[in-house]
Design an enzyme around this catalytic site. Structure first.
Site, PDB file in Angstrom:
ATOM      1  N   ASP A  29       0.854  -1.193   0.000  1.00 49.09           N
ATOM      2  CA  ASP A  29       0.000   0.000   0.000  1.00 49.09           C
ATOM      3  C   ASP A  29       0.892   1.246   0.000  1.00 49.09           C
ATOM      4  OD1 ASP A  29      -3.200   0.547   1.095  1.00 49.09           O
ATOM      5  OD2 ASP A  29      -1.764   2.208   1.080  1.00 49.09           O
ATOM      6  N   ILE A  30       0.504   2.209  -0.825  1.00 55.62           N
ATOM      7  CA  ILE A  30       1.314   3.431  -0.969  1.00 55.62           C
ATOM      8  C   ILE A  30       1.279   4.287   0.297  1.00 55.62           C
ATOM      9  CG2 ILE A  30      -0.446   4.997  -1.902  1.00 55.62           C
ATOM     10  CD1 ILE A  30       1.576   5.687  -4.131  1.00 55.62           C
ATOM     11  N   GLU A  88     -12.155   3.898  -1.178  1.00 52.94           N
ATOM     12  CA  GLU A  88     -11.286   4.721  -2.025  1.00 52.94           C
ATOM     13  C   GLU A  88     -11.150   4.130  -3.431  1.00 52.94           C
ATOM     14  OE1 GLU A  88      -7.496   5.695  -0.169  1.00 52.94           O
ATOM     15  OE2 GLU A  88      -6.636   6.090  -2.144  1.00 52.94           O
ATOM     16  N   HIS A  93     -10.463  -5.642  -2.852  1.00 53.01           N
ATOM     17  CA  HIS A  93      -9.120  -5.905  -2.335  1.00 53.01           C
ATOM     18  C   HIS A  93      -9.204  -6.174  -0.841  1.00 53.01           C
ATOM     19  CE1 HIS A  93      -9.812  -1.542  -2.174  1.00 53.01           C
ATOM     20  NE2 HIS A  93      -9.087  -1.549  -1.054  1.00 53.01           N
ATOM     21  N   HIS A  95      -6.953  -5.774   2.676  1.00 50.26           N
ATOM     22  CA  HIS A  95      -5.778  -5.177   3.328  1.00 50.26           C
ATOM     23  C   HIS A  95      -5.150  -6.227   4.246  1.00 50.26           C
ATOM     24  CE1 HIS A  95      -6.697  -0.761   2.618  1.00 50.26           C
ATOM     25  NE2 HIS A  95      -7.877  -1.280   2.358  1.00 50.26           N
TER      26      HIS A  95
HETATM   27  P1  5GP Z   1      -9.884   1.423   0.345  1.00 48.87           P
HETATM   28  O1  5GP Z   1     -10.453   1.425  -1.062  1.00 48.87           O
HETATM   29  O2  5GP Z   1      -9.777   0.035   0.910  1.00 48.87           O
HETATM   30  O3  5GP Z   1     -10.592   2.391   1.242  1.00 48.87           O
HETATM   31  O4  5GP Z   1      -8.401   1.987   0.253  1.00 48.87           O
HETATM   32  C1  5GP Z   1      -7.588   1.791  -0.871  1.00 48.87           C
HETATM   33  C2  5GP Z   1      -6.140   1.627  -0.459  1.00 48.87           C
HETATM   34  O5  5GP Z   1      -5.370   1.650  -1.647  1.00 48.87           O
HETATM   35  C3  5GP Z   1      -5.607   2.754   0.456  1.00 48.87           C
HETATM   36  O6  5GP Z   1      -5.017   2.168   1.611  1.00 48.87           O
HETATM   37  C4  5GP Z   1      -4.584   3.474  -0.432  1.00 48.87           C
HETATM   38  O7  5GP Z   1      -3.472   3.930   0.301  1.00 48.87           O
HETATM   39  C5  5GP Z   1      -4.208   2.419  -1.459  1.00 48.87           C
HETATM   40  N1  5GP Z   1      -3.875   2.999  -2.742  1.00 48.87           N
HETATM   41  C6  5GP Z   1      -4.630   3.885  -3.459  1.00 48.87           C
HETATM   42  N2  5GP Z   1      -4.019   4.199  -4.615  1.00 48.87           N
HETATM   43  C7  5GP Z   1      -2.858   3.502  -4.630  1.00 48.87           C
HETATM   44  C8  5GP Z   1      -1.787   3.418  -5.585  1.00 48.87           C
HETATM   45  O8  5GP Z   1      -1.779   4.045  -6.630  1.00 48.87           O
HETATM   46  N3  5GP Z   1      -0.762   2.583  -5.260  1.00 48.87           N
HETATM   47  C9  5GP Z   1      -0.743   1.855  -4.101  1.00 48.87           C
HETATM   48  N4  5GP Z   1       0.324   1.069  -3.893  1.00 48.87           N
HETATM   49  N5  5GP Z   1      -1.735   1.914  -3.192  1.00 48.87           N
HETATM   50  C10 5GP Z   1      -2.773   2.732  -3.444  1.00 48.87           C
END
Ligand code: 5GP
Length: 128
Positions: A29-30, A88, A93, A95
């Site tokens: 995760d970034i 987001e 996915h 975590h």
């Molecule tokens: P969620 O959709 O589960 O709320 O969060 C999406 C996750 O993807 C976040 O923890 C965010 O930091 C990660 N994320 C979003 N865009 C990118 C990206 O371009 N690269 C990486 N490595 N992680 C990402």
């Protein structure tokens, strides 16, 4: 339009990959909550994880189990915690959060860590 995770899987956006098989892809995760925070993603796009067909959902959980074992063995953490959020990025996915204590987990809404880990070095440590 392809999701940002599909672009990552296709190599159109860079990432720090730690594992993949024919149907799944795992990368750091970034914006990590813990060292080694990894996302396990199906290569086929599904918006919402709990709308996935049972067989695809089970395969994703099985992939996450393999990646969790990899993280635990390579990083030497006590437990790998897991959660599903998905607000987001609308591409299913899981975590995975390597931890040594409950307090290691930063929850949503908390400010980002001030120090950014070297993700390239970390990915190299985790890869088999
Ligand atoms: P969620 O959709 O589960 O709320 O969060 C999406 C996750 O993807 C976040 O923890 C965010 O930091 C990660 N994320 C979003 N865009 C990118 C990206 O371009 N690269 C990486 N490595 N992680 C990402």
């Amino acid at each position: 339009m392809p999701s940002i995770f599909t672009k990552i899987i296709k190599g159109e956006i860079p990432c720090h990959r730690v594992w993949e098989d024919d149907r799944h892809f795992a990368f750091l995760d970034i914006n990590p909550w813990t060292e080694g925070h990894t996302l396990v993603v199906p290569k086929k796009e599904h918006d919402y994880i709990f709308d996935m067909p049972d067989a695809d959902y089970a395969a994703l959980q099985s992939a996450a189990k393999k990646v969790a074992a990899l993280l635990k063995s390579k990083l030497g953490c006590r437990r790998v915690c897991t959660c599903v959020i998905g607000y987001e990025v609308p591409h299913a996915h899981i975590h995975l959060l390597p931890t040594n204590a409950t307090g290691d987990i930063r929850w949503l809404g908390q400010p980002p860590a001030t120090s950014k880990p070297d993700l390239a070095k970390l990915a190299a440590r985790i890869q088999g």
